[in-house]
Design an enzyme around this catalytic site. Structure first.
Site, PDB file in Angstrom:
ATOM      1  N   ILE A  21      18.922 -27.707   0.856  1.00  0.00           N
ATOM      2  CA  ILE A  21      17.628 -28.316   0.532  1.00  0.00           C
ATOM      3  C   ILE A  21      16.715 -27.198   0.065  1.00  0.00           C
ATOM      4  O   ILE A  21      16.720 -26.099   0.628  1.00  0.00           O
ATOM      5  CB  ILE A  21      17.004 -29.021   1.755  1.00  0.00           C
ATOM      6  CG1 ILE A  21      18.003 -29.960   2.417  1.00  0.00           C
ATOM      7  CG2 ILE A  21      15.750 -29.783   1.347  1.00  0.00           C
ATOM      8  CD1 ILE A  21      17.494 -30.586   3.700  1.00  0.00           C
ATOM      9  N   GLU A  22      15.908 -27.463  -0.952  1.00  0.00           N
ATOM     10  CA  GLU A  22      15.082 -26.412  -1.536  1.00  0.00           C
ATOM     11  C   GLU A  22      14.072 -25.827  -0.551  1.00  0.00           C
ATOM     12  O   GLU A  22      13.579 -24.717  -0.745  1.00  0.00           O
ATOM     13  CB  GLU A  22      14.346 -26.922  -2.782  1.00  0.00           C
ATOM     14  CG  GLU A  22      13.512 -28.163  -2.587  1.00  0.00           C
ATOM     15  CD  GLU A  22      14.272 -29.438  -2.969  1.00  0.00           C
ATOM     16  OE1 GLU A  22      13.635 -30.353  -3.519  1.00  0.00           O
ATOM     17  OE2 GLU A  22      15.492 -29.508  -2.708  1.00  0.00           O
ATOM     18  N   HIS A  23      13.767 -26.547   0.518  1.00  0.00           N
ATOM     19  CA  HIS A  23      12.839 -26.033   1.522  1.00  0.00           C
ATOM     20  C   HIS A  23      13.390 -24.809   2.231  1.00  0.00           C
ATOM     21  O   HIS A  23      12.656 -24.092   2.910  1.00  0.00           O
ATOM     22  CB  HIS A  23      12.537 -27.112   2.559  1.00  0.00           C
ATOM     23  CG  HIS A  23      11.984 -28.383   1.991  1.00  0.00           C
ATOM     24  ND1 HIS A  23      12.651 -29.141   1.058  1.00  0.00           N
ATOM     25  CD2 HIS A  23      10.827 -29.039   2.235  1.00  0.00           C
ATOM     26  CE1 HIS A  23      11.937 -30.199   0.744  1.00  0.00           C
ATOM     27  NE2 HIS A  23      10.823 -30.159   1.440  1.00  0.00           N
ATOM     28  N   GLY A  24      14.737 -24.592   2.112  1.00  0.00           N
ATOM     29  CA  GLY A  24      15.354 -23.425   2.731  1.00  0.00           C
ATOM     30  C   GLY A  24      16.421 -23.764   3.740  1.00  0.00           C
ATOM     31  O   GLY A  24      16.874 -22.884   4.478  1.00  0.00           O
ATOM     32  N   ASN A  78      22.955 -29.659  -4.091  1.00  0.00           N
ATOM     33  CA  ASN A  78      21.588 -30.048  -3.761  1.00  0.00           C
ATOM     34  C   ASN A  78      21.417 -31.511  -4.134  1.00  0.00           C
ATOM     35  O   ASN A  78      21.817 -31.926  -5.227  1.00  0.00           O
ATOM     36  CB  ASN A  78      20.565 -29.186  -4.519  1.00  0.00           C
ATOM     37  CG  ASN A  78      19.134 -29.661  -4.293  1.00  0.00           C
ATOM     38  OD1 ASN A  78      18.669 -30.595  -4.932  1.00  0.00           O
ATOM     39  ND2 ASN A  78      18.433 -29.003  -3.394  1.00  0.00           N
TER      40      ASN A  78
END
Length: 507
Positions: A321-324, A295
């Protein structure tokens, strides 16, 4: 079945005074219900309603010029904000600093997952995420100013191990963005750059007895959307507004390679030239191993992704990415969170499940301050609430964490490009401090969890040890005492430092 389609003015009129309102987004306009947010601001400025709202959001939303969270930054419109990331709304930051609102923070992943727990009627979110940081109620409890009083979480023990229980609360309305809606109110996210926590919020609001309000670009007849296209069923949607001018972001109208609907030939990313960021990214890149799940955070970390793309090495790693989102070419700067030619898109809460369970091999994250214990502050800078976004969820759970940033700030003047580093003037702001202003990352918690932690700057590299921060590398051309130790507010452990590779300093 009633018609759920209406004007934007009619839709935002469903939000009552005193309501708890949830919105979603991820910077750059990603998944942001721009029209609905603009309309609710307009209604408040014209009528004074809705007022005394509680605003909840997981990630940063806005452009620093009044959009996103900034639409709610008016005296009387909100009384309380529970925000994961604040930097995109300077006006809301200022209101928090002046105690004009109750300012709270939840880690971005926790905020997303809590929506799912609220939807399920469970007794909150139980997780280790946040222990030892400013979110821990034994420290600040996520409170960002004196006006903030209400507890957001409590410490509990299960099988002899500590956890935080994040407390549930009802959500009365949400302003969300979809792509296409059919006549029955089913919503597709096909054209969006990510799924984020859209479904989790909608379910939480519906099961709280609230109003689920969407904007979309297009309306189609019932049956035109395939079942697998529908991400939010019409059964839980109350109002839909069609905005034919809806865009994917502030700077992007519509690009199918960003929504995963098409793949396009990728151009090499823009090269800003050799600078201190490049030195740091060059050194940090050496910590990667082939096949790692990684990440990259916002700022200098995304420079690493740029280098990998330019070298044709992105395919050697699994980028998340943490958004998915997985894979693809990261967009940077104000478009952080977008990826072109992504290989997979899942919901944000599920992505954070993966992170929380230790799925990340390595994370590259920025920092504002570092102290002798290896604590990092990235959430409160210059006296203003910045918020961690997904920082805590990521940093606390990656097997290896590499913090990247310049050694100091404000006025530093360095020269490089020939394999060495020359410090011509030190920065006025020291980042290696006696005590961080806020603990966004706990060195002691990391040691308990067995994480490997490095801190990479342009002139030195440090490692977290049981005895605290240890200096392990220095830049060729620098003077240990003059350029490093004298510019720190504490004395690090010194483990016979070696020279940082000269290649990191080559233009």
């Amino acid at each position: 079945m009633r018609d759920k389609f209406m004007s934007a003015a009619e839709a935002v009129a469903l939000v009552e005074d005193g309501a708890t309102v949830s919105i979603t987004g991820g910077g750059g306009g990603l998944c942001e219900a721009m029209l609905l947010q603009e309309e609710i601001e307009k209604r408040f400025l014209e009528t004074g309603h809705p007022r005394r709202l509680t605003l909840v959001h997981a990630l940063g939303i806005g452009n620093r010029q009044g959009t996103g969270v900034g639409r709610f930054a008016h005296p009387g419109m909100v009384r309380k904000v529970i925000g994961g990331h604040w930097v995109w709304s300077p006006k809301m930051q200022e209101m928090a600093a002046k105690n004009e609102i109750e300012a709270h923070v939840l880690p971005g992943g926790v905020a997303m997952q809590l929506m799912r727990e609220i939807a399920a009627g469970r007794p909150g979110l139980i997780t280790h995420v946040g222990l030892g940081t400013f979110i821990d109620p034994r420290i600040d409890g996520g409170r960002m100013n004196e006006a903030a009083r209400d507890p957001l979480c409590e410490v509990i023990e299960i099988d002899g191990r500590e956890y935080l229980r994040y407390l549930p609360f009802p959500i009365h309305a949400c302003l969300l963005k979809g792509s296409i809606a059919d006549d029955e109110g089913n919503i597709s996210l096909d054209e969006e750059p990510a799924n984020v926590d859209t479904y989790a919020i909608a379910a939480a609001v519906h099961n709280s007895g609230g109003k689920v309000i969407f904007q979309v670009r297009q309306r189609v007849e019932a049956g035109e959307l395939g079942a697998r296209q529908v991400r939010i069923p019409g059964a839980i949607v109350d109002a839909i507004v069609v905005d034919p001018d809806q865009a994917q972001g502030y700077e992007i109208g519509y690009d199918p390679s960003i929504s995963g609907q098409a793949r396009v030939p990728l151009e090499p990313p823009h090269d800003p030239g050799f600078n201190p960021r490049r030195i740091i990214a060059n050194r940090a890149r050496l910590e990667l191993r082939e096949g790692a799940i990684v990440n990259f955070g916002y700022g200098i970390p995304d420079e690493i992704a740029t280098i990998l793309a330019a070298r044709g090495e992105s395919h050697l790693y699994y980028q998340t990415i943490e958004h998915g989102t997985y894979g693809g070419q990261l967009l940077t700067g104000t478009l952080f969170g977008y990826a072109r030619n992504a290989s997979c898109m899942i919901d944000g809460p599920s992505q954070f499940d993966f992170y929380a369970g230790g799925g990340l091999d390595i994370a590259f994250l920025g920092f504002g301050q570092i102290d002798a214990l290896g604590n990092v502050n990235a959430s409160r800078l210059g006296g203003l609430p910045v918020g961690p976004g997904g920082f805590i969820d990521i940093a606390q759970n990656a097997r290896k964490v590499v913090f990247v940033g310049t050694f100091d700030a404000k006025g530093a003047d360095i020269a490089s490009g020939d394999g060495r580093l020359m410090i011509r003037q030190h920065g006025a702001v020291k980042k290696f401090v006696a005590r961080v202003d806020q603990i966004t990352f706990s060195g002691q918690q990391a040691l308990r969890q067995g994480q490997e932690v490095l801190y990479v700057t342009e002139r030195a590299v440090f490692r977290l040890t049981e005895r605290g921060l240890a200096l392990i590398e220095t830049a060729p051309g620098t003077h240990l005492e003059q350029d490093i130790l004298s510019q720190m507010a504490f004395a690090p452990q010194i483990e016979t430092p070696t020279a940082m590779p000269e290649g990191c300093f080559m233009a």
